[in-house]
Design a protein around this motif. Structure first.
Motif, short mmCIF file in Angstrom:
data_model
loop_
_atom_site.label_atom_id
_atom_site.label_comp_id
_atom_site.label_asym_id
_atom_site.label_seq_id
_atom_site.Cartn_x
_atom_site.Cartn_y
_atom_site.Cartn_z
N GLY A 72 0.85 -1.35 0.08
CA GLY A 72 -0.01 0.11 0.10
C GLY A 72 0.89 1.30 -0.04
N ARG A 73 1.92 1.22 0.72
CA ARG A 73 2.88 2.44 0.91
C ARG A 73 3.67 2.43 -0.25
NH1 ARG A 73 7.81 2.72 5.03
NH2 ARG A 73 9.09 4.58 4.27
N TYR A 74 4.48 1.51 -0.82
CA TYR A 74 5.37 1.72 -1.85
C TYR A 74 4.96 1.80 -3.19
CZ TYR A 74 8.81 0.70 1.70
OH TYR A 74 9.95 0.91 2.93
N LEU A 75 3.72 1.11 -3.47
CA LEU A 75 3.06 1.10 -4.46
C LEU A 75 2.35 2.29 -4.88
CD1 LEU A 75 1.57 -2.50 -5.05
CD2 LEU A 75 3.42 -1.65 -6.11
N SER A 76 1.81 3.25 -3.72
CA SER A 76 1.53 4.49 -3.83
C SER A 76 2.59 5.44 -4.27
CB SER A 76 0.73 4.92 -2.54
OG SER A 76 -0.46 4.16 -2.22
N ASP A 77 3.80 5.28 -3.83
CA ASP A 77 4.84 6.02 -4.17
C ASP A 77 5.18 5.70 -5.56
OD1 ASP A 77 5.23 6.81 -1.52
OD2 ASP A 77 6.77 5.86 -1.06
N ALA A 78 5.03 4.52 -6.02
CA ALA A 78 5.42 4.11 -7.47
C ALA A 78 4.56 5.04 -8.36
CB ALA A 78 5.47 2.62 -7.66
N ALA A 79 3.17 4.92 -7.91
CA ALA A 79 2.03 5.57 -8.72
C ALA A 79 2.20 6.95 -8.76
CB ALA A 79 0.70 5.36 -8.12
N LEU A 80 2.85 7.68 -7.82
CA LEU A 80 2.98 9.11 -7.68
C LEU A 80 3.99 9.34 -8.72
CD1 LEU A 80 2.89 12.01 -6.30
CD2 LEU A 80 4.34 10.98 -4.68
N ALA A 81 5.17 8.46 -8.61
CA ALA A 81 6.30 8.84 -9.47
C ALA A 81 6.07 8.42 -11.03
CB ALA A 81 7.52 8.03 -9.01
N ALA A 82 5.16 7.63 -11.45
CA ALA A 82 4.97 7.08 -12.61
C ALA A 82 3.75 8.26 -13.42
CB ALA A 82 4.61 5.74 -12.68
N THR A 83 3.10 8.94 -12.55
CA THR A 83 2.06 9.44 -13.12
C THR A 83 2.21 10.18 -14.46
OG1 THR A 83 1.13 9.80 -11.03
CG2 THR A 83 0.29 11.35 -12.88
N ASP A 84 3.37 11.12 -14.54
CA ASP A 84 3.74 11.62 -15.80
C ASP A 84 4.51 11.33 -16.74
OD1 ASP A 84 2.08 13.68 -14.84
OD2 ASP A 84 3.56 14.83 -14.07
N LEU A 85 4.96 9.83 -16.47
CA LEU A 85 5.49 9.13 -17.34
C LEU A 85 4.77 8.75 -18.62
CD1 LEU A 85 7.41 6.65 -15.21
CD2 LEU A 85 8.42 8.98 -16.14
N SER A 86 5.34 8.27 -19.64
CA SER A 86 4.59 7.88 -20.87
C SER A 86 4.18 6.55 -20.89
CB SER A 86 5.47 7.59 -22.07
OG SER A 86 6.36 6.63 -22.21
N PRO A 87 3.04 5.86 -21.30
CA PRO A 87 2.36 4.75 -21.01
C PRO A 87 3.66 3.68 -21.11
CG PRO A 87 1.02 5.79 -22.39
CD PRO A 87 1.98 6.48 -22.34
N ARG A 88 4.74 3.73 -22.24
CA ARG A 88 5.48 2.76 -22.41
C ARG A 88 6.61 2.91 -21.38
NH1 ARG A 88 10.67 3.01 -24.33
NH2 ARG A 88 10.46 5.15 -24.82
N GLU A 89 6.92 4.03 -20.69
CA GLU A 89 7.86 4.14 -19.60
C GLU A 89 7.13 3.54 -18.38
OE1 GLU A 89 10.30 8.27 -20.70
OE2 GLU A 89 8.34 8.27 -20.02
N GLN A 90 6.01 4.05 -18.23
CA GLN A 90 5.15 3.29 -16.91
C GLN A 90 5.32 1.84 -17.13
OE1 GLN A 90 1.20 4.76 -17.25
NE2 GLN A 90 1.40 6.80 -16.47
N ARG A 91 5.17 1.05 -17.98
CA ARG A 91 5.14 -0.23 -18.16
C ARG A 91 6.44 -0.74 -17.71
NH1 ARG A 91 1.15 -3.57 -19.19
NH2 ARG A 91 -1.07 -2.54 -19.78
N GLN A 92 7.57 -0.14 -18.35
CA GLN A 92 8.91 -0.41 -18.33
C GLN A 92 9.28 -0.39 -16.71
OE1 GLN A 92 11.06 1.79 -20.87
NE2 GLN A 92 11.01 0.36 -22.28
N ALA A 93 8.88 0.89 -16.15
CA ALA A 93 9.15 1.08 -14.60
C ALA A 93 8.58 0.21 -13.73
CB ALA A 93 8.87 2.47 -14.22
N LEU A 94 7.41 -0.25 -13.98
CA LEU A 94 6.44 -1.09 -13.23
C LEU A 94 6.50 -2.47 -13.64
CD1 LEU A 94 3.30 1.36 -13.14
CD2 LEU A 94 5.35 1.38 -11.46
N HIS A 95 7.44 -2.76 -14.09
CA HIS A 95 7.71 -4.34 -14.74
C HIS A 95 6.74 -4.75 -15.29
CE1 HIS A 95 11.47 -4.71 -11.83
NE2 HIS A 95 10.91 -3.45 -11.72
N GLY A 96 6.15 -4.11 -16.36
CA GLY A 96 5.04 -4.77 -17.10
C GLY A 96 3.63 -4.61 -16.64
N ALA A 97 3.45 -3.99 -15.35
CA ALA A 97 2.10 -3.94 -14.81
C ALA A 97 1.60 -2.54 -15.38
CB ALA A 97 2.21 -3.86 -13.28
#
Length: 236
Positions: A72-97
């Motif tokens: 809950g804590r760390y995935l929320s942080d990941a969502a905050l950081a990934a918000t302005d990334l492109s869809p391709r960058e989001q999937r790369q950063a989030l290991h395909g999720a």
């Protein structure tokens, strides 16, 4: 019989100790993995500008930490950081999720997060699921009407809902959030209301409050002066 009871108590104590030790170890391991993202996440929470590369790295390590402990804590942080990334960058950063799947996982662990409900609303809005986007927005509001730095992101969602899924009570909710933003983050409100439908709506809401309107107009003029200076030839 007394010996059996004593042995059972010792065994139970050992099991509890082992469990506590494992939890402590996993907590430390997750914190170690997430450590490189700490300063970036704190900067994002303060509303500061962060480079795409730093966002990507913060999203990546926060996601990895969430796979270990406290999702809950760390995935929320990941969502905050990934918000302005492109869809391709989001999937790369989030290991395909996908962002949607990750936000849902975060909500399973921290269902009382107004930020994650707002993120879910924005994702549902982007997917065209307007009724659910409105429902998620309402949940976010129920969990906190005044949440620092969340007011303007909510207003962006409301503006789109007003245009694409108008409902009679949305105007009152939007007016409330505009007044909150005018008091707590007038600069961010001015950037939101710089041109377009948002400008007219904001001015109408604040027109009857001279103090709020005056402060808002001061920030709006400042935003436009910066914009104008950046458009001059030779401006960097």
């Amino acid at each position: 019989m007394a010996l059996k009871v004593k042995l059972a108590a010792i065994s139970l104590g050992l099991c509890v100790a082992l469990l506590c030790g494992w939890i402590a170890f996993e907590s430390v391991r997750a914190a170690w993995v997430a450590m490189p993202a700490t300063s970036v996440i704190e900067a994002l929470r303060r509303g500061e500008t962060v480079s795409q590369a730093d966002r990507f790295r913060a999203a990546e390590v926060s996601f990895r930490a969430g796979e270990i402990f406290e999702p809950g804590r760390y995935l929320s942080d990941a969502a905050l950081a990934a918000t302005d990334l492109s869809p391709r960058e989001q999937r790369q950063a989030l290991h395909g999720a996908s962002m949607a799947a990750m936000v849902d996982r975060a909500l399973l662990n921290t269902p009382a997060s107004p930020w994650n409900w707002a993120r879910r609303s924005a994702l549902q809005l982007a997917a065209g699921d307007l009724p659910r986007a409105r429902a998620s927005l309402e949940t976010s509001l129920l969990l906190g009407r005044v949440v620092p730095r969340l007011t303007v992101p909510r207003l962006r969602i409301m503006l789109q809902l007003k245009q694409r899924y108008p409902q009679s009570d949305l105007d009152a909710v939007m007016a409330e959030q505009i007044r909150i933003a005018a008091r707590s983050e007038p600069g961010a409100l001015a950037r939101f209301a710089n041109r377009g439908a948002a400008e007219g709506i904001t001015q109408r809401v604040l027109a009857n409050d001279f103090v709020l309107y005056q402060a808002y107009m001061k920030d709006l003029l400042y935003v436009r002066s910066i914009e104008k200076s950046e458009q001059k030839p030779g401006a960097r």
